[in-house]
Write a protein that holds these residues in place. Structure first.
Motif, PDB file in Angstrom:
ATOM      1  N   ASP A   1      49.384  -3.169  -5.769  1.00  0.00           N
ATOM      2  CA  ASP A   1      50.143  -3.000  -4.651  1.00  0.00           C
ATOM      3  C   ASP A   1      51.547  -2.315  -5.716  1.00  0.00           C
ATOM      4  N   ARG A   2      51.620  -2.140  -6.510  1.00  0.00           N
ATOM      5  CA  ARG A   2      52.383  -1.566  -7.432  1.00  0.00           C
ATOM      6  C   ARG A   2      53.727  -0.291  -6.608  1.00  0.00           C
ATOM      7  N   PRO A   3      51.875   0.941  -6.768  1.00  0.00           N
ATOM      8  CA  PRO A   3      53.204   1.795  -6.388  1.00  0.00           C
ATOM      9  C   PRO A   3      54.053   2.001  -5.743  1.00  0.00           C
ATOM     10  N   ASP A   4      53.084   1.648  -4.476  1.00  0.00           N
ATOM     11  CA  ASP A   4      53.502   1.458  -3.208  1.00  0.00           C
ATOM     12  C   ASP A   4      55.390   0.846  -3.609  1.00  0.00           C
TER      13      ASP A   4
ATOM     14  N   ALA B   1      57.572   2.613  -5.662  1.00  0.00           N
ATOM     15  CA  ALA B   1      58.166   4.281  -4.404  1.00  0.00           C
ATOM     16  C   ALA B   1      59.268   3.449  -3.320  1.00  0.00           C
ATOM     17  N   TRP B   2      58.581   2.833  -2.575  1.00  0.00           N
ATOM     18  CA  TRP B   2      60.100   1.425  -1.858  1.00  0.00           C
ATOM     19  C   TRP B   2      61.317   1.094  -2.858  1.00  0.00           C
TER      20      TRP B   2
ATOM     21  N   GLU C   1      63.211   4.791  -3.653  1.00  0.00           N
ATOM     22  CA  GLU C   1      63.672   5.478  -2.272  1.00  0.00           C
ATOM     23  C   GLU C   1      64.525   4.173  -2.008  1.00  0.00           C
TER      24      GLU C   1
ATOM     25  N   ARG D   1      64.358   7.408   5.364  1.00  0.00           N
ATOM     26  CA  ARG D   1      63.846   6.513   4.722  1.00  0.00           C
ATOM     27  C   ARG D   1      64.350   5.590   4.034  1.00  0.00           C
TER      28      ARG D   1
ATOM     29  N   SER E   1      61.783   2.569   3.574  1.00  0.00           N
ATOM     30  CA  SER E   1      61.764   1.784   2.618  1.00  0.00           C
ATOM     31  C   SER E   1      61.869  -0.046   2.525  1.00  0.00           C
TER      32      SER E   1
ATOM     33  N   SER F   1      59.586  -1.583   5.279  1.00  0.00           N
ATOM     34  CA  SER F   1      58.448  -1.629   4.284  1.00  0.00           C
ATOM     35  C   SER F   1      58.452  -3.012   3.206  1.00  0.00           C
TER      36      SER F   1
ATOM     37  N   PHE G   1      56.447  -6.610   2.912  1.00  0.00           N
ATOM     38  CA  PHE G   1      55.476  -6.703   2.057  1.00  0.00           C
ATOM     39  C   PHE G   1      56.238  -7.912   1.731  1.00  0.00           C
TER      40      PHE G   1
END
Length: 391
Positions: free
Chosen positions: A153-156, A159-160, A163, A172, A176, A179, A183
């Protein structure tokens, strides 16, 4: 007097901008980039006193107008940066039980492993960009492990967060945030069902056992640990490496005496602090700062970077002195709102600087220091990129 415009100079040349303001007076009416009116406090003694002044509230309920900072949904805003006593005292006492200095120090071997792995990935290259290769991945990996976020889950997750810190578009950034909120809610539900040794599991236990924090406070605390622990540590590492690499004599001193690392970290926190300003505050009553009357409800911004370069407090404030002894900087705040994550940030920075300097003894900037590009924020100072020569 015409209000000060907080413009691009406060991003690219903050020391020069604040030096002029300090000379002109201790407190200034200013206009933030979003057009809101604020009061800007620039001198050390006034900033330090204001940080601990209970008449200056962090609760947005006391705001009448002006700059309010990041706009968050209520479920993410019930955190220590939007509370006063007694709610702040209660929540801080609870969070501290899950965020002790002892628990932080137990992370040191793992932080060292992560740092070694990241630098091994760029070893052998002639050049590298250390913000994306090292200064960014190290803190987010540590925070993810502290929060118990699975590796998949770390890439998402990153990224959030990126952003939100440097949004490409408002839409965006909002996406983010939504999201990330979803999460965190799911993460807490999973920790409640299958608790582990991580911080959210500890907080869930405290929430469910004695009700010492609400569900929103639980989610908001996880968000605060992520947001503050990631952004500020990324920039501490990036700003610190850039400052050292731009000063060969100071860099050589630290290379030759690693015992200087703790005091060097403190000096870098003073010299170029990641949070240029403290969290916004709102007077609960009319008051004076530096002889200037400020009405209740107005927005007050305390300039940490200006206070750190006040010659009335620091000898040769424009010089980076690794062994500076008298260094009562305010990068982690002062008073009841002192940053609970300070031990973790200090430890990560020590490991990061030590590992980089050991791994790459010939490390140098690949561009002139004046060519380094900074993120467009007057609140938090951080590099877009840190291009270096490794050999």
């Amino acid at each position: 007097m015409r209000p000060v415009e907080i413009d691009d100079e406060f991003v690219t040349c903050p020391h020069a901008a604040y030096a002029r303001l300090r000379e002109q007076g201790p407190v200034h009416r200013a206009v933030a980039p979003d057009g809101s009116r604020v009061w800007l406090v620039t001198r050390y003694d006034d900033v330090r006193a204001a940080l601990a002044d209970s008449r200056l509230s962090l609760d947005k309920a006391h705001a009448t107008d002006g700059y309010r900072g990041l706009s968050l949904p209520p479920a993410l805003d019930a955190n220590l940066l939007n509370m006063d006593a007694p709610e702040h005292t209660r929540l801080r006492r609870t969070v501290t039980r899950a965020f002790t200095a002892h628990r932080t120090e137990l992370l040191r071997p793992r932080v060292q492993e992560i740092a070694d792995e990241l630098l091994a990935a760029v070893a052998g290259q002639e050049r590298a960009e250390l913000m994306s290769a090292f200064a960014g991945p190290l803190p987010i990996t540590v925070i993810c492990e502290l929060l118990g976020v699975d590796a998949r889950d770390r890439p998402d997750f990153r990224a959030w967060t990126d952003e939100m810190l440097a949004p490409s578009t408002p839409d965006r950034a909002r996406d983010s945030l939504r999201s990330l909120y979803a999460f965190l809610v799911d993460l807490i539900a999973r920790k409640r069902a299958e608790p582990g040794a991580d911080m959210p599991s500890t907080l869930v236990g405290l929430r469910d056992e004695d009700g010492s924090l609400t569900e929103d406070e639980l989610t908001s605390t996880a968000f605060l640990v992520l947001f503050a622990g990631y952004e500020n540590t990324v920039n501490l590492i990036g700003n610190g490496l850039a400052a050292l690499l731009a000063r060969p004599a100071q860099l050589a001193a630290v290379r030759s005496d690693r015992g200087l690392l703790p005091s060097t970290v403190e000096e870098l926190l003073r010299f170029d602090p990641p949070p240029q300003l403290s969290i916004r505050r709102f007077p609960k009553e009319d008051l004076e700062i530096g002889g200037v009357r400020i009405p209740a409800g107005d927005t007050v911004l305390l300039s940490l970077v200006s206070a750190h370069h006040d010659p009335a407090r620091f000898t040769s404030p424009g010089e980076l002195i690794p062994d500076r002894a008298d260094n009562a900087h305010l990068a982690f705040g002062h008073g009841p709102h002192f940053c609970i994550g300070a031990p973790l940030a200090r430890m990560e920075a020590e490991v990061a600087f030590s590992t980089v300097l050991t791994r790459f003894p010939a490390l140098s900037l690949a561009v002139d220091p004046a060519e380094l590009r900074w993120r467009p924020s007057f609140r938090n100072r951080g590099l877009r990129e840190l291009p270096v020569r490794l050999s």
